[in-house]
Design a protein around this motif. Structure first.
Motif, PDB file in Angstrom:
ATOM      1  N   GLY A 120       0.810  -1.213   0.000  1.00  0.00           N
ATOM      2  CA  GLY A 120       0.000   0.000   0.000  1.00  0.00           C
ATOM      3  C   GLY A 120       0.845   1.266   0.000  1.00  0.00           C
ATOM      4  O   GLY A 120       0.518   2.241  -0.672  1.00  0.00           O
ATOM      5  N   VAL A 121       1.944   1.242   0.737  1.00  0.00           N
ATOM      6  CA  VAL A 121       2.861   2.387   0.746  1.00  0.00           C
ATOM      7  C   VAL A 121       3.350   2.648  -0.676  1.00  0.00           C
ATOM      8  O   VAL A 121       3.354   3.784  -1.159  1.00  0.00           O
ATOM      9  CB  VAL A 121       4.061   2.133   1.693  1.00  0.00           C
ATOM     10  N   LYS A 122       3.755   1.584  -1.341  1.00  0.00           N
ATOM     11  CA  LYS A 122       4.255   1.723  -2.712  1.00  0.00           C
ATOM     12  C   LYS A 122       3.189   2.329  -3.621  1.00  0.00           C
ATOM     13  O   LYS A 122       3.486   3.191  -4.453  1.00  0.00           O
ATOM     14  CB  LYS A 122       4.720   0.361  -3.233  1.00  0.00           C
ATOM     15  N   ASP A 123       1.946   1.925  -3.425  1.00  0.00           N
ATOM     16  CA  ASP A 123       0.852   2.473  -4.238  1.00  0.00           C
ATOM     17  C   ASP A 123       0.671   3.974  -4.018  1.00  0.00           C
ATOM     18  O   ASP A 123       0.271   4.691  -4.936  1.00  0.00           O
ATOM     19  CB  ASP A 123      -0.454   1.742  -3.934  1.00  0.00           C
ATOM     20  N   THR A 124       0.963   4.473  -2.811  1.00  0.00           N
ATOM     21  CA  THR A 124       0.797   5.912  -2.557  1.00  0.00           C
ATOM     22  C   THR A 124       1.804   6.750  -3.337  1.00  0.00           C
ATOM     23  O   THR A 124       1.575   7.935  -3.563  1.00  0.00           O
ATOM     24  CB  THR A 124       0.938   6.266  -1.061  1.00  0.00           C
ATOM     25  N   PHE A 125       2.909   6.151  -3.742  1.00  0.00           N
ATOM     26  CA  PHE A 125       3.931   6.913  -4.462  1.00  0.00           C
ATOM     27  C   PHE A 125       3.435   7.387  -5.828  1.00  0.00           C
ATOM     28  O   PHE A 125       3.904   8.397  -6.334  1.00  0.00           O
ATOM     29  CB  PHE A 125       5.214   6.100  -4.631  1.00  0.00           C
ATOM     30  N   VAL A 126       2.506   6.664  -6.415  1.00  0.00           N
ATOM     31  CA  VAL A 126       1.976   7.064  -7.717  1.00  0.00           C
ATOM     32  C   VAL A 126       1.305   8.429  -7.594  1.00  0.00           C
ATOM     33  O   VAL A 126       1.622   9.362  -8.328  1.00  0.00           O
ATOM     34  CB  VAL A 126       0.992   6.005  -8.260  1.00  0.00           C
ATOM     35  N   GLY A 166      13.870   4.871   1.774  1.00  0.00           N
ATOM     36  CA  GLY A 166      14.545   3.950   0.868  1.00  0.00           C
ATOM     37  C   GLY A 166      13.613   3.412  -0.194  1.00  0.00           C
ATOM     38  O   GLY A 166      13.953   3.355  -1.381  1.00  0.00           O
ATOM     39  N   MET A 167      12.412   3.015   0.219  1.00  0.00           N
ATOM     40  CA  MET A 167      11.451   2.499  -0.756  1.00  0.00           C
ATOM     41  C   MET A 167      11.075   3.588  -1.753  1.00  0.00           C
ATOM     42  O   MET A 167      10.980   3.328  -2.953  1.00  0.00           O
ATOM     43  CB  MET A 167      10.207   1.961  -0.073  1.00  0.00           C
ATOM     44  N   ALA A 168      10.886   4.812  -1.261  1.00  0.00           N
ATOM     45  CA  ALA A 168      10.541   5.917  -2.163  1.00  0.00           C
ATOM     46  C   ALA A 168      11.658   6.156  -3.171  1.00  0.00           C
ATOM     47  O   ALA A 168      11.398   6.351  -4.361  1.00  0.00           O
ATOM     48  CB  ALA A 168      10.267   7.190  -1.355  1.00  0.00           C
ATOM     49  N   ALA A 218      13.178   3.520 -10.340  1.00  0.00           N
ATOM     50  CA  ALA A 218      12.700   2.474 -11.252  1.00  0.00           C
ATOM     51  C   ALA A 218      11.444   1.838 -10.665  1.00  0.00           C
ATOM     52  O   ALA A 218      11.523   0.820  -9.982  1.00  0.00           O
ATOM     53  CB  ALA A 218      13.779   1.423 -11.466  1.00  0.00           C
ATOM     54  N   PRO A 219      10.275   2.434 -10.923  1.00  0.00           N
ATOM     55  CA  PRO A 219       9.043   1.934 -10.303  1.00  0.00           C
ATOM     56  C   PRO A 219       8.794   0.437 -10.516  1.00  0.00           C
ATOM     57  O   PRO A 219       8.323  -0.246  -9.611  1.00  0.00           O
ATOM     58  CB  PRO A 219       7.947   2.764 -10.969  1.00  0.00           C
ATOM     59  N   ASP A 220       9.135  -0.071 -11.677  1.00  0.00           N
ATOM     60  CA  ASP A 220       8.872  -1.482 -11.961  1.00  0.00           C
ATOM     61  C   ASP A 220       9.828  -2.421 -11.235  1.00  0.00           C
ATOM     62  O   ASP A 220       9.604  -3.626 -11.204  1.00  0.00           O
ATOM     63  CB  ASP A 220       8.913  -1.746 -13.470  1.00  0.00           C
ATOM     64  N   GLN A 221      10.890  -1.875 -10.643  1.00  0.00           N
ATOM     65  CA  GLN A 221      11.846  -2.700  -9.908  1.00  0.00           C
ATOM     66  C   GLN A 221      11.797  -2.465  -8.405  1.00  0.00           C
ATOM     67  O   GLN A 221      12.577  -3.057  -7.655  1.00  0.00           O
ATOM     68  CB  GLN A 221      13.269  -2.424 -10.407  1.00  0.00           C
TER      69      GLN A 221
END
Length: 196
Positions: free
Chosen positions: A89-95, A161-163, A169-172
């Protein structure tokens, strides 16, 4: 809204669209529909306004993060599945908040030349860490202790770090499952005695 609130909203919009370093006072005035002189009157400088806008926008992203954590908690009582769901979910918020993260990294890169920015970001660190410690534990708040600050600092480092990985490279970028596996591997190796 009054001029001060309009300026803040315009500055946040500029941070998302133009970034920290490329935003001019004229950009903010145009985005907010307020006179250029109002920036100095309400905030003292463009930099002070941008710093306040960056901190407020980060707080708003924190509200999004709280929704993600609450949703993951409600979806599963299993701690591992919750951890995975939170980080996915965190990763999804970056979009949605890509501009904010780009502005944050840009601002951090300029910190050595901007003492007012260093001060503004430094003053918010303690509360941010305690907020993250509470959020990731599903608590309304945590005590202001060294243990909770360390916990919050760990989450803050994982988020940054995740951000950074996602921005590059969003796909990686790692998934929640990747994070869990990495945490286990690091935990296992970090707690073992060094080989002689």
């Amino acid at each position: 809204m009054g001029n001060r609130e309009d300026l803040m909203a315009g500055a946040k919009r500029c941070l998302y669209e133009k970034g920290y370093g490329r935003t001019t006072a004229r950009d903010i005035a145009a985005a907010s529909g307020v006179s250029l002189a109002a920036i100095g009157y309400h905030f003292g400088s463009k930099e002070a306004l941008l710093n306040a806008a960056l901190i407020e926008a980060t707080g708003e992203w924190g509200e999004t993060l709280a929704t993600v954590v609450a949703g993951a908690t409600a979806a599963s009582g299993d701690p591992e599945e919750r951890f995975i769901a939170v980080w996915d979910g965190v990763k999804d918020t970056f979009v949605e908040h890509r501009g904010l993260w780009a502005a944050q990294f840009e601002a951090i890169a300029q910190i050595a030349h901007a003492p007012e920015l260093e001060k503004a970001l430094g003053e918010s660190q303690r509360m941010a860490r305690l907020g993250l410690a509470a959020l990731f534990q599903g608590l309304p708040e945590v005590p202001d202790t060294e243990e909770e600050l360390a916990r919050g600092m760990f989450y803050q480092a994982l988020l940054a770090g995740m951000a950074a990985l996602w921005m590059a490279a969003p796909d990686q970028a790692p998934t929640g499952r990747d994070f869990l596996r990495g945490l286990r591997l690091v935990g296992d190796s970090a707690l073992k005695p060094a080989a002689s």
